[in-house]
Scaffold this active site. Structure first.
Site, PDB file in Angstrom:
ATOM      1  N   CYS A 187       0.841  -1.202   0.000  1.00 50.24           N
ATOM      2  CA  CYS A 187       0.000   0.000   0.000  1.00 50.24           C
ATOM      3  C   CYS A 187       0.875   1.251   0.000  1.00 50.24           C
ATOM      4  CB  CYS A 187      -0.972  -0.058   1.169  1.00 50.24           C
ATOM      5  SG  CYS A 187      -2.486   0.847   0.812  1.00 50.24           S
ATOM      6  N   HIS A 222      -3.572  -5.230   0.431  1.00 51.74           N
ATOM      7  CA  HIS A 222      -2.998  -5.814   1.654  1.00 51.74           C
ATOM      8  C   HIS A 222      -3.033  -7.340   1.599  1.00 51.74           C
ATOM      9  CE1 HIS A 222      -2.505  -2.081   3.923  1.00 51.74           C
ATOM     10  NE2 HIS A 222      -3.552  -1.665   3.240  1.00 51.74           N
ATOM     11  N   GLU A 268      -1.401  -9.403   3.252  1.00 49.36           N
ATOM     12  CA  GLU A 268      -1.252 -10.015   4.576  1.00 49.36           C
ATOM     13  C   GLU A 268      -2.588 -10.420   5.183  1.00 49.36           C
ATOM     14  OE1 GLU A 268      -0.850  -6.852   3.830  1.00 49.36           O
ATOM     15  OE2 GLU A 268      -1.433  -5.479   5.445  1.00 49.36           O
TER      16      GLU A 268
HETATM   17  N1  GLN Z   1      -2.126   6.607   2.958  1.00 47.55           N
HETATM   18  C1  GLN Z   1      -2.166   5.881   1.729  1.00 47.55           C
HETATM   19  C2  GLN Z   1      -3.506   6.000   1.038  1.00 47.55           C
HETATM   20  O1  GLN Z   1      -4.488   6.344   1.644  1.00 47.55           O
HETATM   21  C3  GLN Z   1      -1.835   4.416   1.951  1.00 47.55           C
HETATM   22  C4  GLN Z   1      -2.820   3.716   2.805  1.00 47.55           C
HETATM   23  C5  GLN Z   1      -2.314   2.393   3.307  1.00 47.55           C
HETATM   24  O2  GLN Z   1      -1.126   2.149   3.299  1.00 47.55           O
HETATM   25  N2  GLN Z   1      -3.188   1.546   3.789  1.00 47.55           N
HETATM   26  O3  GLN Z   1      -3.606   5.727  -0.132  1.00 47.55           O
END
Ligand code: GLN
Length: 547
Positions: free
Chosen positions: A380, A519, A521
């Protein structure tokens, strides 16, 4: 109709109720039953999405896009049953629906009260999907006696009272503190905690006693007598070396047997615990060790990245190796050379995160991994940082950055290679977000499909060209820079089906460099390690052999 097991806790918090519930779920599955696990949280936030990971640990996202408690992660990791929006509820959510209904006029003429209006909504929640499984396991957050928890306990009392006899049981978790001075495990706090339950009309059928020492039969019998629980339903839950030992350890102590007895299920189906003996075999007979650096922001509280830590352990199991993780505060790299810190590691992971703090350090960690050929997994925000790094250093966009940070700073300082997404396609409809929307739930949340380039490393790792992974973010990598970046060697190897949103980037000319917008994970399990984590650890093992 499902049978219900309610799981409550007393004496102290953080006893591992979530883990005990998850392990019980796994044991019932091992006996051939279907299960679903559910969490009822007494706090007043509508969901944990807006809570600080420092305070509450990670936010676990479900396929259907709910931001939930991290215990749902345990449930999934132990049972493999994908959690849903309807498996997690807080007092805040219950009250807000009751109040919405009141404003709408649903209760016209009535005075709205905790009993019956709030408790009715809680009971409605408990009943969702009751025909789908053999057992519904419902964990109540907090400890008995908390003010916020009372409506939940009252709702459970009513629920048990209204159901046919023998269809609901209550399992209560307590602590037996050990007094070193007298060399004794003390049972009094457990007795008090059960009294507290009894005073609100609830009686436990099974007691699970957390303790750092083995619980002697004498103490078990004493508790059984004082707490009005059958002696063989007083189960010791000793401290464990790893959480994955819980199903086998609790089985040895007789937990599943006691639960089935309480339901008067006899004879009980024989358990098949092969899945868990294999998991333990992989953990106990691992050879060697790899070191993975996690460069993030919330490094003080390990629960903030719970699923990542677990997924790395699963990756280790897949390779029969131990994975040693170390958490490094990204901000250090804004002052100091990352090499001094990162050189001893076999792989680097930059996890998700929000806000600007620490991001320049994460960019430097990504640069170190790219230049030195160290395996890199960016998740992310970790992918966004890798793209910004490549844009700055390879594609000549010297002031590349994310709109997220400009938004915070209130002025434009960066060329937005990562921009704020306000409209996207989910299934067959378009989702729109406006500036100033509520903070909760305004992200791209839940499962989305990605198409992978057939000749990419990720397609090979997944063994597929279409995947589905869970998201939780507001910002996206801008495809405007795709051509430029691909010419420099950073390939966009996974895209949303409409081709507009980059889901995965990778550097083919690197031992292992992958960034994912989602994600992975969240979907990894000890008995089914996520392919990306399994392969990342494999690459780390390879890297460790080179030194
Ligand atoms: N802050 C970033 C976004 O909103 C990444 C979010 C995250 O890593 N879950 O896109």
């Amino acid at each position: 109709m499902a049978r219900y097991v309610f799981i409550t806790g007393g004496v102290v918090s953080s006893l591992g109720k979530g883990l005990a519930s998850a392990a019980l779920g796994a044991l019932l599955q091992a006996r051939g039953y279907t299960v679903r696990l559910r969490k009822l949280d007494p706090y007043l936030n509508v969901d944990p999405g807006t809570m600080s990971p420092f305070e509450h640990g990670e936010v676990f996202v479900t396929d259907d896009g709910a931001e939930t408690d991290l215990d749902l992660g345990h449930y999934e990791r132990f049972t493999g049953v994908a959690a849903r929006k309807t498996d997690s509820v807080s007092s805040g959510r219950i009250y807000s629906t009751v109040l919405e209904k009141e404003r709408r006029g649903d209760y016209l003429g009535k005075t709205i009260q905790v009993i019956p209006h709030v408790t009715n909504d809680i009971k409605d929640f408990l009943r969702i999907g009751e025909d789908e499984v053999d057992f519904m396991l419902c964990e109540i957050g907090g400890t008995v006696g908390d003010i916020e928890g009372l409506p939940f306990f009252e709702a459970i009392r009513q629920f048990i009272h209204e159901r046919p006899r023998g269809e609901c049981i209550l399992m209560h978790l307590t602590l037996l503190p050990y007094l070193a001075a007298s060399g004794e495990l003390k049972t009094k706090p457990t007795q008090h905690s059960v009294k507290e339950l009894q005073s609100i009309g609830l009686a436990p059928n099974v007691l699970l006693l957390r303790s750092e020492k083995p619980v002697p039969t004498k103490e078990r019998e004493k508790i059984a007598l004082f707490c009005n629980v059958r002696p063989d339903a007083v189960i010791a839950a000793p401290d464990l070396k790893t959480i994955y030992e819980a199903p086998l350890a609790y089985h040895r102590e007789g937990l599943d047997r006691a639960v089935l007895d309480a339901f008067q299920i006899s004879p009980a189906p024989r358990p098949n615990l092969d899945r868990w003996t294999d998991v333990m075999d992989r953990m106990e007979n691992a050879e060697g060790e790899v070191r993975v650096a996690i460069v993030g922001k919330y490094t003080q509280l390990e629960d903030a990245y719970k699923s990542i830590a677990e997924a790395l352990t699963h990756g280790g199991m897949a390779n029969r190796t131990r994975v040693k993780t170390e958490w490094i505060d990204a901000e250090i790299f804004e002052r100091e050379d990352p090499a001094a810190y990162l050189e001893p590691f076999d792989a680097i992971l930059v996890p998700g995160g929000f806000g600007e703090r620490g991001t320049e350090g994460k960019i430097r960690a990504a640069q170190f991994a790219r230049e030195k050929g160290v395996p890199y997994l960016g998740i992310c925000l970790g992918m966004q940082m890798a793209v910004i790094e490549a844009a700055r250093d390879l594609a000549g966009v010297a002031d590349a950055g994310s709109e997220e940070f400009d938004h915070e700073a209130g002025k434009k300082r960066f060329t937005p290679v990562v921009y704020h997404l306000k409209e996207w396609v989910q299934g067959n409809h378009v989702v729109e977000r406006k500036v100033g929307d509520d903070k909760g739930g305004t992200m791209r949340l839940g499962a989305y499909t990605a198409n992978l380039r057939p000749d990419s490393r990720v397609a090979q790792i997944y063994g597929a060209t279409t995947i589905e992974e869970r998201h939780r973010h507001r910002y996206e990598v801008d495809t405007k820079y795709r051509e430029k970046l691909e010419k420099c060697g950073l390939i966009f190897s996974g895209m949303s089906p409409d081709g507009r949103l980059p889901e995965i980037v990778e550097i083919p000319d690197h031992p292992w460099f992958i960034g994912v917008q989602f994600h992975p994970e969240l979907k990894s399990k000890p008995f089914a390690p996520h392919p990306l984590f399994a392969d990342f650890v494999r690459a780390a093992v390879e890297a460790s052999r080179l030194v």
